[in-house]
Design a protein around this motif. Structure first.
Motif, PDB file in Angstrom:
ATOM      1  N   SER A  25       4.071 -36.468   7.392  1.00 25.65           N
ATOM      2  CA  SER A  25       2.654 -36.189   7.122  1.00 25.65           C
ATOM      3  C   SER A  25       1.828 -36.274   8.403  1.00 25.65           C
ATOM      4  O   SER A  25       0.931 -35.451   8.623  1.00 25.65           O
ATOM      5  N   ASP A  48       3.741 -32.934  -1.243  1.00 27.68           N
ATOM      6  CA  ASP A  48       4.470 -34.158  -1.570  1.00 27.68           C
ATOM      7  C   ASP A  48       3.958 -34.616  -2.936  1.00 27.68           C
ATOM      8  O   ASP A  48       3.177 -35.571  -3.044  1.00 27.68           O
ATOM      9  N   ASN A  53      -0.483 -37.779   0.388  1.00 23.71           N
ATOM     10  CA  ASN A  53      -1.412 -38.552   1.230  1.00 23.71           C
ATOM     11  C   ASN A  53      -1.779 -37.812   2.518  1.00 23.71           C
ATOM     12  O   ASN A  53      -2.251 -38.416   3.473  1.00 23.71           O
TER      13      ASN A  53
END
Ligand SMILES: Nc1ncnc2c1ncn2[C@@H]1O[C@H](COP(=O)(O)OP(=O)(O)OP(=O)(O)O)[C@@H](O)[C@H]1O
Ligand SMILES: [Mg+2]
Length: 330
Positions: A25, A48, A53
């Motif tokens: 990420s 995801d 996030n």
């Protein structure tokens, strides 16, 4: 159709890893920012599902509807879900952080989502995937033959990288075998071999299938030969770490008849986690940091090299990593 012929094609870059927490990420978010700053139109997508996030890495609040809402059929297409970020060239498509229990997509939902992703209006669409080898993740990764695999040089991360790629190969085979056929049954029997019969290699599986249906086995092999994932090592500490490349290459070739390219290396930098705590992308939080320089170099490679076959990538990455290390740390 002259317009279509001259239009630049959109490039999808899925970002995956076998092991979790290796930096997918952080890399997806900051590579997207860097590409946008270099003049490319980018969409960063949080795929995801169940663990979204990416907004945090981009310094955005978790208050945007995203793929979870799309899957619940509240939205008919993805364009209306694109969120502005602090850079005009970069849009964000949120995941399902606001919409729980959407991680297990049906095939029809997944195909529709993938078709809509392919139609996004951008130069680059980066997909931040979940870790591990769930079917959804493997199928999103296979949206490109050259997806990015992030790993650290830790043994478990490398083992999980190999597992992911093995599962990708087996998933590709399974998808091309019609259900309820002898061929499919024989494939499943290959997977259920006792441990004593040794490692399952792609060659062995294709050999078994070819004895039943040569043409299908050849088609599967042709499809697989197109795959050439691009590996990015993250959180490295010294150039010697990259000796693992030779072993990875040898194992992939032997077990999976697969060649990978070695696309980038980011050194360990505590600024990465500090920027997350501050909820700011690295470019604005620590513009002069080493990790920003490493990500910028990765973005330059994407722009310069993505659409062409790479040569000698292992040697070039090793040399480049030594050079950066010597300039920086010696
Ligand atoms: N180059 C780096 N140097 C130091 N720390 C890093 C680096 N890259 C990532 N990290 C740290 O690693 C942690 C995990 O990063 P990240 O959330 O991007 O991993 P992930 O692969 O997306 O995880 P998940 O599988 O849970 O989605 C974060 O705390 C981040 O700050
Ligand atoms: Mg992540």
């Amino acid at each position: 159709m002259a317009e279509q012929e001259t239009a630049k094609e959109m490039t999808i870059i899925p970002v995956a890893s076998g092991k979790g927490g290796v930096g997918k990420s952080v890399i997806t978010a900051n590579l997207s920012v860097s590409l946008a700053e270099k003049g490319c139109r980018v969409v960063a997508v949080d795929l995801d599902l169940g663990g979204s996030n990416l907004h945090t890495c981009l310094g955005l609040d978790n208050n945007n509807p995203g793929i979870g809402d799309y899957l619940r059929a509240h939205y008919g297409n993805l364009d209306e879900l694109l969120v502005d970020t602090y850079h005009p060239n970069l849009k964000f498509l949120a995941g399902d952080a606001r919409s729980p229990l959407m991680a297990n997509l049906h095939t029809a939902q997944k195909n529709k989502l993938m078709n809509h992703l392919r139609k996004l209006d951008a130069d680059y669409v980066l997909l931040d995937l979940g870790s591990g080898s769930a079917y959804n993740t493997l199928d999103f990764f296979a949206m490109s033959y050259n997806g990015l695999m992030v790993c650290t040089v830790e043994y478990t991360s490398l083992m999980n990288l190999l597992t992911f790629l093995k599962n990708l190969a087996l998933r590709r085979i399974e998808m091309q075998l019609p259900r309820n056929t002898f061929l499919r049954k024989s494939f499943q029997e290959c997977l259920n071999q006792p441990l004593t019969s040794g490692v399952i290699t792609l060659r062995k599986v294709l050999h078994t299938l070819a004895e039943i249906d040569k043409e299908t086995a050849e088609n599967i092999n042709r499809d697989w030969l197109n795959f050439r994932p691009r590996i990015v090592f993250n959180q490295g500490r010294k150039p010697d770490d990259l000796v693992v490349i030779d072993q990875i290459s040898e194992t992939l070739e032997r077990n999976l008849s697969l060649r990978c390219d070695y696309f980038g290396h980011l050194f360990f930098d505590p600024k990465a986690s500090e920027s997350l705590r501050r909820r700011e992308p690295l470019k604005s939080f620590a513009p002069d940091s080493y990790i920003v320089a490493d990500i910028d170099r990765l973005a330059n490679r994407v722009i310069r090299l993505w659409s062409q076959p790479l040569r000698n990538s292992a040697r070039l990455l090793k040399n480049n990593t030594v050079q950066v290390y010597e300039e920086r740390y010696l």
